[in-house]
Design an enzyme around this catalytic site. Structure first.
Site, PDB file in Angstrom:
ATOM      1  N   LYS A  26      26.721 -14.361  59.708  1.00 30.29           N
ATOM      2  CA  LYS A  26      27.592 -14.263  60.890  1.00 30.29           C
ATOM      3  C   LYS A  26      28.762 -15.235  60.791  1.00 30.29           C
ATOM      4  O   LYS A  26      29.894 -14.888  61.141  1.00 30.29           O
ATOM      5  CB  LYS A  26      26.779 -14.535  62.160  1.00 30.29           C
ATOM      6  CG  LYS A  26      27.637 -14.509  63.427  1.00 30.29           C
ATOM      7  CD  LYS A  26      26.810 -14.591  64.689  1.00 30.29           C
ATOM      8  CE  LYS A  26      27.720 -14.509  65.912  1.00 30.29           C
ATOM      9  NZ  LYS A  26      26.958 -14.452  67.182  1.00 30.29           N
ATOM     10  N   HIS A  50      18.947  23.490  36.170  1.00 28.96           N
ATOM     11  CA  HIS A  50      19.412  23.544  37.552  1.00 28.96           C
ATOM     12  C   HIS A  50      18.241  23.452  38.532  1.00 28.96           C
ATOM     13  O   HIS A  50      18.139  24.226  39.484  1.00 28.96           O
ATOM     14  CB  HIS A  50      20.240  24.795  37.804  1.00 28.96           C
ATOM     15  CG  HIS A  50      21.520  24.832  37.031  1.00 28.96           C
ATOM     16  ND1 HIS A  50      22.515  23.892  37.190  1.00 28.96           N
ATOM     17  CD2 HIS A  50      21.960  25.672  36.058  1.00 28.96           C
ATOM     18  CE1 HIS A  50      23.513  24.167  36.367  1.00 28.96           C
ATOM     19  NE2 HIS A  50      23.194  25.226  35.661  1.00 28.96           N
TER      20      HIS A  50
END
Length: 524
Positions: free
Chosen positions: A140, A276
């Site tokens: 922070k 695929h």
């Protein structure tokens, strides 16, 4: 506010002590005062690095078996005080709070404790409280404080100190973002564990986390960006070591995962060839080389540029056959030295060794993104054995037919719906999937088998005398009739159609054996 902030005082409290001593020694050499706790302080003292215990700094002892040691104003005030706010600085002076410019913390090993199957109380004790509080406070106040949560970040900070005498705002902001991502992942793991303890599969709030493994060149198509994240817990592409070959692409990774999950279904030496994300040949045999021959025979066209998965240590005989055609990826739990030497001749061939096989019956969730959300479901871990099927025709399958039926149904689970799979002698001989109706899938599979037979110079299509599996019920008899025309002698399907009687009658009329599983394997 100055962009470059020097480091005069650092707080170091780490569970993972990799790189700790050289990092702290380098800080001390620059005149940085080092505060530390428990095992970290001992490791530094033992290495001769000057260190001050946090309890000596704060005047407050560690209490409650170390549960409370940094949760005091002298620490959090030193981290959170803004150096550009006079009131903050005055309050720090009034209360004797010294600024802390760098916080290096990594957390108690909660995830590792859970992974090794520790008892409930041990897992709870490995939930870090002070660590996340320190990290969040430092992140922070990143305008003034540098926060480190991983030993991999140490060198970058040392380089910044050597180059400019401090850390830049850009670096501190990046480290702050990484810090919050780390505490978010940590809390996500804890939340998931508590849900698991309650037997709650789908908690009210589900948080996903992963660690970046690779930024990919592009995604499914070149105009899409992509990356690969790992979250552990299952043998596969995320645990694999790439021992050779070009960088893996998005499609490589997706197809390789599909191949490895498919081949893991089988206990006997098995090879699965995927294109695929669809199996185009799967076979089991005593020798992997023979399994390759049978899998390749199913569809001699599609394997070019495909993915090959093996469920055993890859040997040289099988490696020679696989390497004889253009293959994108080979994935296996391991490979012997002779096989590695064979594959090493194909420099671009990607070879992945995972260290183990995934358990096809294990649980877990799978996900699919939707606009504005995602779907979650339990993994399709359903498995059908000989004792799970119900014979619904006048003729029961022979032992050989039943073995092939079970093989076909396991492959069917990994073929895009609507899925039809023909199998003969422990090998696929025709695969059809991804069609909007089941009849077309059956016809495509039979047609491909006919083409494969022609390529092999065989007098009849490969499906003659085979068995057939369907991932879902036949809604009409026409799908079954296509399989009968292909030469199938036995059928395995879930059952459950309102026209089951019609389909069973068609099977009886043709002399086929049919079994119902009561389990569907849709794969979209």
């Amino acid at each position: 506010m100055t962009d470059i902030v020097p480091i005069r005082r650092a707080l170091i409290s780490v569970s993972d002590k990799a790189g700790l001593v050289p990092f702290a020694r380098a800080l001390a050499a620059r005149g940085v005062e080092i505060l530390s706790t428990g095992g970290s302080a001992k490791a530094l003292r033992d290495a001769g690095v000057p260190v001050k215990e946090v309890s000596d700094h704060t005047g407050f002892p560690e209490i409650m078996d170390g549960r409370v040691k940094t949760l005091v104003p002298q620490i959090h005030g030193g981290i959170l005080g803004r150096r550009d706010v006079p009131e903050h600085m005055e309050q720090m002076r009034t209360h004797g709070i010294a600024p802390i410019d760098l916080v290096a913390v990594n957390l108690y090993p909660f995830e590792a404790t859970v992974a090794k199957g520790a008892a409930y109380d041990d897992c709870v004790e490995n939930i870090d409280i002070g660590g996340p509080a320190l990290i969040r406070a430092a992140a922070k106040n990143h305008d003034f404080v540098t926060v480190l949560t991983d030993p991999d970040q140490y060198d970058e900070v040392l380089e910044a100190l050597a180059a400019s005498g401090g850390t830049s705002l850009l670096l501190r902001r990046r480290l702050a973002g990484q810090a919050y991502a780390r505490t978010a992942a940590y809390d996500a793991a804890i939340g998931a564990w508590f849900a698991q303890q309650r037997g709650e599969v789908f908690p009210k709030r589900l948080t996903l986390s992963g660690e970046l493994r690779q930024t990919l060149r592009y995604g499914e198509n070149p105009h899409q960006a992509a990356a690969f994240y790992g979250c552990g817990g299952r043998f596969g592409v995320a645990t694999a070591v790439q021992v050779q070959g070009k960088e893996l692409s998005y499609n490589n990774l997706n197809d390789t995962d599909a191949a490895f999950e498919c081949v893991a279904e089988f206990d006997a030496p098995t090879i699965a060839i995927i294109k695929h994300a669809n199996p185009c040949g799967v076979a089991s045999a005593v020798r992997l080389a023979d399994a390759w021959d049978a899998a390749f025979r199913c569809d001699p066209v599609s394997p070019y540029g495909g993915i090959v998965a093996v469920n055993r240590t890859l040997d040289a005989a099988a490696a020679e056959k696989i390497a004889a055609i253009f293959t994108e990826v080979i994935i296996a739990p391991d490979a012997d030295d002779a096989a590695k030497a064979v594959l090493g001749r194909k420099k671009n061939l990607r070879v992945l060794l995972t260290g183990g096989m995934p358990d096809p019956a294990s649980g877990g969730l799978t996900f699919r993104s939707l606009a504005g959300g995602f779907l979650a479901q339990t993994r399709d871990a359903g498995r059908i054995g000989a004792g799970d099927v119900r014979v619904v025709t006048r003729r029961a399958p022979t032992d050989a037919e039943l073995a092939d039926l079970l093989f076909a149904f396991r492959v069917c689970k990994h073929v895009k719906s609507n899925a039809i799979v023909y199998v003969k002698d422990g090998a696929t001989v025709g695969v059809g999937g991804g069609q909007p109706n089941r009849v077309d899938s059956a016809r495509i599979a039979a047609w491909k088998a006919e083409e494969a037979a022609k390529a092999a110079g065989l007098p009849e299509r490969l499906t003659q005398g085979s068995v057939v599996a369907s991932d879902a019920f036949f809604p009409f008899a026409d799908g079954l009739e296509a399989a009968i025309a292909a030469g199938a002698t036995a059928v395995i399907q879930p059952g459950g159609s309102i026209r089951d009687a019609e389909v069973i009658a068609a099977a009886d009329a043709a002399g086929l054996a049919m079994v119902f599983t009561g389990m569907r394997h849709f794969r979209h």
